[in-house]
Scaffold this active site. Structure first.
Site: not given
Ligand code: B16
Ligand code: MG
Length: 217
Positions: A8-10, A16, A44, A113-114, A144, A168-169
């Site tokens: 995942d990114l953020d 971010t 998130k 990422s979303a 997601k 994933e966060d």
């Protein structure tokens, strides 16, 4: 066996999430209400549209379609003003060590990422060219916890979903990985991410031999 990783990114590669929170909170405040950090957990991994819907529910507000679009654009503008100042110093601690290790061992990895801003952010932090595949909010139609974003990533990596490990966060993202049949590793608080197969506070807690074990079981 597991043979590929999806990040995942953020909140996983870069923090971010704090910028999203600031920008959404400003939007709520401008509309005359507020929300908490706990409520923010629910945003998130959630798409921009769905995030605004949730926030408006919290504020017990309804907007016309036109105003809704305007508020989303304002939020994104505000968010991007924070993103603008980012560089590779924003990559979260421990992330590069893991990416280097995957490169050394020729383990393919993708971004899932979303965010519709994922590609420009990866460029800003100089990681864009390192991913074997990038799937973001511009590539998917279902948000997601729907596993679509990760399933497309697996397809692009030429592996089966069962062969993927997802970092994933977010609660929604962990659920997406689980529903997609992937192994989920949560990055964040254990009590929040209890549905994940493994949870770490951050990447500095992850030993390289754990990655090895993930990939060999
Ligand atoms: P954008 P991730 C998600 O990214 C964020 O966690 C979420 O807070 C955000 O609303 C969503 O992207 C959409 O982002 O407004 O930039 O398109 O965690 O899936 O990398
Ligand atoms: Mg995230």
């Amino acid at each position: 066996d597991r043979r590929a990783i999806i990040f995942d990114l953020d909140g996983v590669i870069v923090d971010t999430a704090k910028f999203h929170f600031l920008a959404w909170r400003k939007l709520a405040n401008d509309l005359g209400f507020d929300f908490t950090k706990e409520q923010n957990e629910q945003l998130k991994g959630v798409s921009r549209v769905d995030s605004l819907k949730k926030i408006l529910e919290w504020g017990d507000m309804e907007l016309s379609e036109e105003e809704f679009q305007k508020q989303m654009a304002l939020k994104n503008e505000n968010y991007l003003s924070y993103v603008d100042g980012m560089d590779d110093g924003e990559i979260l601690p421990g992330v590069k060590k893991v990416l280097d290790y995957l490169d050394e061992n020729q383990v393919p990895y993708a971004l899932g990422s979303a965010s519709k801003n994922a590609r420009p952010i990866l460029k800003k932090i100089d990681l864009y060219h390192r991913f074997d595949a990038i799937v973001d909010g511009t590539d998917v139609s279902k948000a997601k916890p729907d596993p679509e974003v990760f399933l497309i990533a697996a397809e692009k990596l030429n592996v089966e979903p069962q062969q993927c490990v997802v970092f994933e966060d977010s609660v929604a993202g962990v659920q997406a990985a689980n529903i997609g049949g992937m192994l989920s590793v949560g990055i964040g608080a254990k009590d929040v991410l209890h549905e994940a197969d493994h949870v770490f506070t951050d990447f500095t807690e992850i030993e390289l031999n754990f990655i090895d074990k993930l990939l060999n079981t």
